[in-house]
Design an enzyme around this catalytic site. Structure first.
Site, short mmCIF file in Angstrom:
data_model
loop_
_atom_site.label_atom_id
_atom_site.label_comp_id
_atom_site.label_asym_id
_atom_site.label_seq_id
_atom_site.Cartn_x
_atom_site.Cartn_y
_atom_site.Cartn_z
CG ASN A 99 -2.12 -0.86 1.08
OD1 ASN A 99 -2.57 -1.13 -0.03
ND2 ASN A 99 -2.66 -1.31 2.20
CE LYS A 175 -4.56 -1.12 -3.11
NZ LYS A 175 -3.99 -2.47 -2.98
CG ASN A 179 -5.64 2.47 -0.66
OD1 ASN A 179 -6.72 1.89 -0.68
ND2 ASN A 179 -4.51 1.86 -0.95
#
Length: 291
Positions: A99, A175, A179
């Site tokens: 992440n 992404k 997030n």
């Protein structure tokens, strides 16, 4: 091809299972000395064809690291990678499946090392040595090259949804954008992803954060479509019952990945003289939750 795995959490274990099922040689690099590590993968009842799978990963290997898969939490990258940097082959392949962004920015890699980035919508969570697989969806992998490495075709049949893409930078930014909206808000509100859509105030906060992201990304990526709000709302609805990784970290008193998600956005925004006050305020609130 001999793989080394840095990160023995839920995602790392799921990747290890796929690589081993493809017949690849794999050695784990645990943070603490060990000869081997065992993990059990438990698949959802909706996949009755997949029984529980127990893996025993060897940790005893001093050979040079040719191919390294990094799945540790973003904030642990430097401390986890530094002890094995000297073992990286001069032309090592390093795959980052994490992440956030910027995890390798302050690390000196071998001059000829090839870095490949990956992003996934797979879902899994860990309970001690058990890894509960929630979903196996899509994993995008790439480094800007049209041609995938030779080993890619060997592992793809055993890795659900694995795709080589020339647009990995765009995929990573997309992404990151989502997030940066969903994860910190759920952590701050202590709510499931879908509950962000049940409250007008939360939806307005999502919209404000999304607008700041789109303003920055439009400067960095020439073909950015300013639809972060819609994408975030769609993902929140699709994962309505999920607990975000940042909320899980807060609930367990662990450091979050805020510095590599919203914090990374702020660092890039400073380079472009773009203000992101909503994200800056959110970072301060999240950092205050976990000391």
């Amino acid at each position: 091809m001999h793989w080394h795995l840095l990160g023995l959490g839920s995602l790392g274990t799921l990747c290890a299972a796929r690589l081993m099922q493809a017949g690849e040689q794999l050695t784990a690099l645990p943070r603490r000395p060990a000869t081997s590590v065992s993990r059990t993968l438990i698949y959802p009842q909706s996949h009755p064809q997949k029984a529980a799978l127990t893996l025993t990963l060897s940790c005893q290997n001093d050979r040079p690291i040719e191919c390294l898969l990094i799945t540790v939490k973003a904030g642990d990258t430097v401390s986890a990678l530094t002890p094995v940097l000297h073992r990286l082959a001069h032309d090592a392949t390093i795959i980052c499946l994490q992440n956030g962004m910027g995890t390798l920015d302050n690390i000196s890699l071998p001059a000829n090392a090839q870095v490949i980035y990956a992003t996934t919508t797979d879902g899994a969570w860990r309970d001690a040595d058990q890894i509960h697989v929630v979903a196996e969806n899509e994993t995008l992998m790439g480094n800007g090259s049209e041609q995938a490495p030779h080993w890619f075709t060997d592992i793809a049949p055993y890795w659900p949804g694995l795709t080589w893409t020339t647009e990995i930078d765009l995929a990573r930014w997309q992404k990151l954008a989502i997030n940066a909206v969903i994860n910190p808000l759920t952590a701050l509100q202590r709510c499931k992803n879908g509950e962000l859509l049940d409250n007008g105030q939360r939806q307005q906060e999502m919209a404000t954060l999304a607008a700041e992201v789109d303003k920055l990304c439009a400067q960095i990526l020439p073909h950015w479509t300013a639809n972060t709000r819609l994408r975030s709302e769609t993902i929140a609805a699709q994962t309505a019952g999920n607990t975000s990784s940042m909320l899980a970290d807060v609930l367990n008193g662990r450091a979050t990945e805020i510095d590599y998600i919203n914090g990374y956005l702020l660092r890039r925004a400073e380079q472009h003289n773009i203000a992101m006050p909503a994200h800056a305020a959110l970072i301060r609130k999240i950092q205050a939750l976990v000391h």
